[in-house]
Design a protein around this motif. Structure first.
Motif, PDB file in Angstrom:
ATOM      1  N   GLY A   1     134.942 -48.167 -46.552  1.00 37.10           N
ATOM      2  CA  GLY A   1     136.186 -47.622 -47.085  1.00 37.10           C
ATOM      3  C   GLY A   1     136.671 -48.317 -48.333  1.00 37.10           C
ATOM      4  N   ASN A   2     136.488 -49.627 -48.450  1.00 38.19           N
ATOM      5  CA  ASN A   2     137.033 -50.349 -49.593  1.00 38.19           C
ATOM      6  C   ASN A   2     136.415 -49.878 -50.901  1.00 38.19           C
ATOM      7  N   VAL A   3     135.125 -49.630 -50.922  1.00 38.72           N
ATOM      8  CA  VAL A   3     134.462 -49.190 -52.144  1.00 38.72           C
ATOM      9  C   VAL A   3     134.942 -47.793 -52.531  1.00 38.72           C
ATOM     10  N   ILE A   4     135.065 -46.932 -51.556  1.00 37.90           N
ATOM     11  CA  ILE A   4     135.525 -45.574 -51.830  1.00 37.90           C
ATOM     12  C   ILE A   4     136.979 -45.601 -52.299  1.00 37.90           C
TER      13      ILE A   4
ATOM     14  N   ALA B   1     137.029 -46.694 -55.884  1.00 39.58           N
ATOM     15  CA  ALA B   1     136.591 -45.631 -56.794  1.00 39.58           C
ATOM     16  C   ALA B   1     137.704 -44.608 -57.005  1.00 39.58           C
ATOM     17  N   VAL B   2     138.367 -44.219 -55.938  1.00 42.87           N
ATOM     18  CA  VAL B   2     139.475 -43.267 -56.056  1.00 42.87           C
ATOM     19  C   VAL B   2     140.588 -43.873 -56.903  1.00 42.87           C
ATOM     20  N   GLY B   3     140.878 -45.158 -56.688  1.00 44.90           N
ATOM     21  CA  GLY B   3     141.913 -45.831 -57.473  1.00 44.90           C
ATOM     22  C   GLY B   3     141.594 -45.859 -58.957  1.00 44.90           C
ATOM     23  N   VAL B   4     140.326 -46.116 -59.289  1.00 46.79           N
ATOM     24  CA  VAL B   4     139.927 -46.160 -60.699  1.00 46.79           C
ATOM     25  C   VAL B   4     140.061 -44.780 -61.338  1.00 46.79           C
ATOM     26  N   ILE B   5     139.645 -43.747 -60.627  1.00 37.49           N
ATOM     27  CA  ILE B   5     139.727 -42.381 -61.166  1.00 37.49           C
ATOM     28  C   ILE B   5     141.187 -41.971 -61.367  1.00 37.49           C
ATOM     29  N   ILE B   6     142.023 -42.219 -60.357  1.00 34.44           N
ATOM     30  CA  ILE B   6     143.437 -41.867 -60.477  1.00 34.44           C
ATOM     31  C   ILE B   6     144.100 -42.717 -61.554  1.00 34.44           C
ATOM     32  N   GLY B   7     143.718 -43.988 -61.637  1.00 36.88           N
ATOM     33  CA  GLY B   7     144.267 -44.866 -62.679  1.00 36.88           C
ATOM     34  C   GLY B   7     143.932 -44.368 -64.073  1.00 36.88           C
ATOM     35  N   GLY B   8     142.713 -43.882 -64.272  1.00 38.29           N
ATOM     36  CA  GLY B   8     142.333 -43.330 -65.575  1.00 38.29           C
ATOM     37  C   GLY B   8     143.162 -42.106 -65.933  1.00 38.29           C
ATOM     38  N   ALA B   9     143.347 -41.226 -64.953  1.00 36.90           N
ATOM     39  CA  ALA B   9     144.162 -40.028 -65.195  1.00 36.90           C
ATOM     40  C   ALA B   9     145.618 -40.418 -65.440  1.00 36.90           C
ATOM     41  N   PHE B  10     146.121 -41.384 -64.691  1.00 35.39           N
ATOM     42  CA  PHE B  10     147.499 -41.840 -64.870  1.00 35.39           C
ATOM     43  C   PHE B  10     147.674 -42.465 -66.247  1.00 35.39           C
ATOM     44  N   GLY B  11     146.662 -43.199 -66.694  1.00 37.10           N
ATOM     45  CA  GLY B  11     146.717 -43.797 -68.034  1.00 37.10           C
ATOM     46  C   GLY B  11     146.854 -42.738 -69.115  1.00 37.10           C
ATOM     47  N   LYS B  12     146.149 -41.613 -68.962  1.00 35.32           N
ATOM     48  CA  LYS B  12     146.252 -40.526 -69.937  1.00 35.32           C
ATOM     49  C   LYS B  12     147.658 -39.933 -69.937  1.00 35.32           C
ATOM     50  N   ILE B  13     148.236 -39.784 -68.753  1.00 34.23           N
ATOM     51  CA  ILE B  13     149.585 -39.229 -68.656  1.00 34.23           C
ATOM     52  C   ILE B  13     150.579 -40.155 -69.344  1.00 34.23           C
ATOM     53  N   VAL B  14     150.470 -41.453 -69.064  1.00 30.50           N
ATOM     54  CA  VAL B  14     151.402 -42.412 -69.668  1.00 30.50           C
ATOM     55  C   VAL B  14     151.199 -42.471 -71.175  1.00 30.50           C
ATOM     56  N   SER B  15     149.956 -42.439 -71.635  1.00 26.24           N
ATOM     57  CA  SER B  15     149.707 -42.455 -73.079  1.00 26.24           C
ATOM     58  C   SER B  15     150.327 -41.234 -73.745  1.00 26.24           C
ATOM     59  N   SER B  16     150.182 -40.078 -73.116  1.00 23.37           N
ATOM     60  CA  SER B  16     150.791 -38.866 -73.665  1.00 23.37           C
ATOM     61  C   SER B  16     152.311 -38.996 -73.676  1.00 23.37           C
TER      62      SER B  16
END
Length: 141
Positions: free
Chosen positions: A14-17, A20-35
């Motif tokens: 579970g920790n690895v999964i 991975a989910v955290g990194v993907i959501i973090g990347g999308a969140f970063g785009k939202i904040v940058s916008s």
């Protein structure tokens, strides 16, 4: 146990999964904040300081030139405006994460502070049961 099966066990944990989910959501969140910063926060700030677009702020260290072959050589610039933009991005992201963690901690604290249900009354001891039976028998007489 082979190397491949060990890797499979590691990757399916579970920790690895979760990571991975955290990194993907973090990347999308970063785009939202940058916008948000680029399109909502910085334009009014730029307007307040005289219509300045922070991304365009720079110091030219070496002017653009052309070489003997006629090819353009780009100018060398110190882009401090982009640095200001990234600092604002980071500050907003850090503040939002701070608020999220604070909210999670508050929720966890409320769960911990919730009173536990009162323990059930202890079962009667054998002598108490015997006394109850004697009482019941005396009531019948």
């Amino acid at each position: 146990m082979g190397l491949l099966s060990e890797f499979k066990e590691f990757a399916v944990k579970g920790n690895v999964i979760d990571l991975a989910v955290g990194v993907i959501i973090g990347g999308a969140f970063g785009k939202i904040v940058s916008s948000f910063v680029n399109d909502v926060v910085m334009p009014p700030i730029g307007l307040l300081v005289g219509g300045v677009d922070f991304k365009e702020l720079n110091i030219i260290l070496k002017e653009a030139t052309t070489n003997e072959a006629g090819e353009a050589i780009a100018a060398v610039t110190l882009n401090y405006g982009m640095f200001i933009q990234n600092v604002v991005d980071f500050t907003i992201i850090a503040f939002v994460i701070f608020l999220a963690i604070k909210g999670i901690n508050t929720m966890n604290k409320k769960k911990e502070e919730a009173p536990a249900p009162p323990p059930p009354p202890p079962a009667p001891t054998p002598s108490e049961k015997l006394l109850e039976e004697i009482r019941d028998l005396l009531k019948k007489q």
